[in-house]
Design a protein around this motif. Structure first.
Motif, PDB file in Angstrom:
ATOM      1  N   ALA A  28       0.839  -1.207   0.000  1.00  0.00           N
ATOM      2  CA  ALA A  28       0.000   0.000   0.000  1.00  0.00           C
ATOM      3  C   ALA A  28       0.869   1.251   0.000  1.00  0.00           C
ATOM      4  N   GLY A  29       1.963   1.218   0.769  1.00  0.00           N
ATOM      5  CA  GLY A  29       2.881   2.356   0.789  1.00  0.00           C
ATOM      6  C   GLY A  29       3.488   2.625  -0.571  1.00  0.00           C
ATOM      7  N   ALA A  30       3.854   1.556  -1.287  1.00  0.00           N
ATOM      8  CA  ALA A  30       4.432   1.715  -2.624  1.00  0.00           C
ATOM      9  C   ALA A  30       3.416   2.284  -3.600  1.00  0.00           C
ATOM     10  N   VAL A  31       2.193   1.768  -3.559  1.00  0.00           N
ATOM     11  CA  VAL A  31       1.144   2.260  -4.460  1.00  0.00           C
ATOM     12  C   VAL A  31       0.822   3.717  -4.151  1.00  0.00           C
ATOM     13  N   LEU A  32       0.689   4.032  -2.856  1.00  0.00           N
ATOM     14  CA  LEU A  32       0.388   5.421  -2.478  1.00  0.00           C
ATOM     15  C   LEU A  32       1.524   6.362  -2.856  1.00  0.00           C
ATOM     16  N   LYS A  33       2.762   5.907  -2.687  1.00  0.00           N
ATOM     17  CA  LYS A  33       3.898   6.755  -3.064  1.00  0.00           C
ATOM     18  C   LYS A  33       3.892   7.012  -4.569  1.00  0.00           C
ATOM     19  N   PHE A  34       3.553   5.994  -5.338  1.00  0.00           N
ATOM     20  CA  PHE A  34       3.564   6.123  -6.791  1.00  0.00           C
ATOM     21  C   PHE A  34       2.444   7.040  -7.279  1.00  0.00           C
ATOM     22  N   PHE A  35       1.226   6.843  -6.757  1.00  0.00           N
ATOM     23  CA  PHE A  35       0.084   7.600  -7.258  1.00  0.00           C
ATOM     24  C   PHE A  35      -0.188   8.874  -6.471  1.00  0.00           C
ATOM     25  N   ALA A  36      -0.415   8.746  -5.169  1.00  0.00           N
ATOM     26  CA  ALA A  36      -0.778   9.915  -4.367  1.00  0.00           C
ATOM     27  C   ALA A  36       0.406  10.835  -4.135  1.00  0.00           C
ATOM     28  N   GLY A  37       1.614  10.276  -4.136  1.00  0.00           N
ATOM     29  CA  GLY A  37       2.808  11.089  -3.895  1.00  0.00           C
ATOM     30  C   GLY A  37       3.010  12.185  -4.928  1.00  0.00           C
ATOM     31  N   THR A  38       2.495  11.969  -6.128  1.00  0.00           N
ATOM     32  CA  THR A  38       2.629  13.001  -7.160  1.00  0.00           C
ATOM     33  C   THR A  38       1.628  14.132  -6.958  1.00  0.00           C
ATOM     34  N   PHE A  39       0.514  13.855  -6.266  1.00  0.00           N
ATOM     35  CA  PHE A  39      -0.508  14.872  -6.064  1.00  0.00           C
ATOM     36  C   PHE A  39      -0.363  15.622  -4.740  1.00  0.00           C
ATOM     37  N   ILE A  40       0.110  14.944  -3.716  1.00  0.00           N
ATOM     38  CA  ILE A  40       0.253  15.572  -2.394  1.00  0.00           C
ATOM     39  C   ILE A  40       1.645  16.174  -2.315  1.00  0.00           C
ATOM     40  N   ASN A  41       1.694  17.484  -2.314  1.00  0.00           N
ATOM     41  CA  ASN A  41       2.984  18.171  -2.285  1.00  0.00           C
ATOM     42  C   ASN A  41       2.782  19.528  -1.606  1.00  0.00           C
ATOM     43  N   PHE A  42       3.298  19.662  -0.389  1.00  0.00           N
ATOM     44  CA  PHE A  42       3.195  20.903   0.356  1.00  0.00           C
ATOM     45  C   PHE A  42       4.547  21.605   0.343  1.00  0.00           C
ATOM     46  N   MET A  53       4.296   3.454   6.154  1.00  0.00           N
ATOM     47  CA  MET A  53       3.706   2.116   6.251  1.00  0.00           C
ATOM     48  C   MET A  53       4.609   1.115   6.967  1.00  0.00           C
ATOM     49  N   TYR A  54       5.939   1.225   6.806  1.00  0.00           N
ATOM     50  CA  TYR A  54       6.762   0.292   7.595  1.00  0.00           C
ATOM     51  C   TYR A  54       6.755   0.690   9.056  1.00  0.00           C
ATOM     52  N   CYS A  55       6.651   1.982   9.341  1.00  0.00           N
ATOM     53  CA  CYS A  55       6.504   2.401  10.744  1.00  0.00           C
ATOM     54  C   CYS A  55       5.188   1.877  11.309  1.00  0.00           C
ATOM     55  N   MET A  56       4.115   1.962  10.497  1.00  0.00           N
ATOM     56  CA  MET A  56       2.822   1.464  10.931  1.00  0.00           C
ATOM     57  C   MET A  56       2.881  -0.040  11.187  1.00  0.00           C
ATOM     58  N   ALA A  57       3.547  -0.774  10.291  1.00  0.00           N
ATOM     59  CA  ALA A  57       3.674  -2.218  10.471  1.00  0.00           C
ATOM     60  C   ALA A  57       4.418  -2.550  11.762  1.00  0.00           C
ATOM     61  N   ALA A  75      11.789  -2.627   2.691  1.00  0.00           N
ATOM     62  CA  ALA A  75      11.308  -1.310   2.262  1.00  0.00           C
ATOM     63  C   ALA A  75      12.343  -0.630   1.371  1.00  0.00           C
ATOM     64  N   GLY A  76      13.622  -0.769   1.706  1.00  0.00           N
ATOM     65  CA  GLY A  76      14.686  -0.222   0.862  1.00  0.00           C
ATOM     66  C   GLY A  76      14.695  -0.845  -0.515  1.00  0.00           C
ATOM     67  N   ALA A  77      14.412  -2.152  -0.587  1.00  0.00           N
ATOM     68  CA  ALA A  77      14.337  -2.828  -1.885  1.00  0.00           C
ATOM     69  C   ALA A  77      13.162  -2.299  -2.707  1.00  0.00           C
ATOM     70  N   ILE A  78      12.037  -2.058  -2.050  1.00  0.00           N
ATOM     71  CA  ILE A  78      10.877  -1.515  -2.755  1.00  0.00           C
ATOM     72  C   ILE A  78      11.191  -0.122  -3.305  1.00  0.00           C
ATOM     73  N   CYS A  79      11.933   0.663  -2.547  1.00  0.00           N
ATOM     74  CA  CYS A  79      12.293   2.021  -2.980  1.00  0.00           C
ATOM     75  C   CYS A  79      13.161   2.026  -4.235  1.00  0.00           C
ATOM     76  N   GLN A  80      13.791   0.907  -4.568  1.00  0.00           N
ATOM     77  CA  GLN A  80      14.637   0.850  -5.760  1.00  0.00           C
ATOM     78  C   GLN A  80      13.818   1.009  -7.038  1.00  0.00           C
ATOM     79  N   PHE A  81      12.510   0.798  -6.951  1.00  0.00           N
ATOM     80  CA  PHE A  81      11.648   0.937  -8.119  1.00  0.00           C
ATOM     81  C   PHE A  81      11.214   2.378  -8.361  1.00  0.00           C
ATOM     82  N   PHE A  82      11.614   3.277  -7.475  1.00  0.00           N
ATOM     83  CA  PHE A  82      11.239   4.684  -7.601  1.00  0.00           C
ATOM     84  C   PHE A  82      12.463   5.511  -7.967  1.00  0.00           C
TER      85      PHE A  82
END
Length: 193
Positions: A28-42, A53-57, A75-82
């Motif tokens: 879920a963290g990866a999907v949210l980072k990919f999709f919502a991360g582009t829209f949420i920007n303060f 999400m890993y903190c939540m887990a 989580a670091g391995a997942i980040c390699q796709f970004f």
């Protein structure tokens, strides 16, 4: 008549339910980072949903320290796709997850304190992860160290957003998973036996 002895068995490994929960949260963290991360920007600050999400887990399953470290490496391995500097996330996410695994050991006796502690631990873990990533980025890219100061508000802003996410999700997820938020004295004594 023989005396009966109660033998307590130490929990070994991680349960299948906890493993699945971790996998779902990281996905879920990866999907949210990919999709919502582009829209949420303060102002250049956006939540890092993978860290959140890993903190939540880690907050939800309360794993042993080395499992927290393993969660961080995954989580670091997942980040390699970004997009980003390759391989730096292995160190930064492992450090963040390790910090989270240690920080959740702080005892809290009330529901409100548990929620606040989960948010504070997430903030600190995100600062450690983001700070280490930034330092490694400047060490390996050989950029101007004075430019590192520009990353401080971004890391702090991201940490704040992640803390809000985890703090907001903690109570509903604990209830959904039917986990006890604050361990009662009787439960603690029962576990100790």
């Amino acid at each position: 008549m023989e005396k009966r002895e109660l033998k307590s068995t130490e929990k070994k490994g991680i349960s299948l339910q906890d493993l699945l929960l971790t996998a779902v949260l990281l996905a879920a963290g990866a999907v949210l980072k990919f999709f919502a991360g582009t829209f949420i920007n303060f102002f250049g600050m956006k939540p890092n949903f993978i860290i959140a999400m890993y903190c939540m887990a880690i907050v939800l399953i309360q794993p042993k320290i080395y499992y927290s470290l393993i969660i961080g490496i995954i989580a670091g391995a997942i980040c390699q796709f970004f997009p980003g500097a390759p391989y730096l996330n292995f160190a930064s996410e492992a450090a963040g997850a390790l910090a989270m695994g240690l920080l959740i050991l702080i005892p809290a006796k009330s529901k409100g304190l548990k929620i606040a502690l989960s948010a504070i631990c997430t903030f600190v873990s995100t600062v450690i992860s983001g700070g280490l990533y930034t330092v490694l980025l400047f060490v390996f890219i050989k950029s101007d160290p004075s430019a590192m100061a520009a990353y401080v508000p971004i890391v702090l802003g991201t940490a704040s957003l992640n803390a809000i996410i985890v703090g907001a999700l903690y109570l509903p997820l604990m209830k959904a998973l039917k986990k006890e938020i604050v361990t009662s004295q009787a439960s603690a004594e029962k576990e100790a036996e």
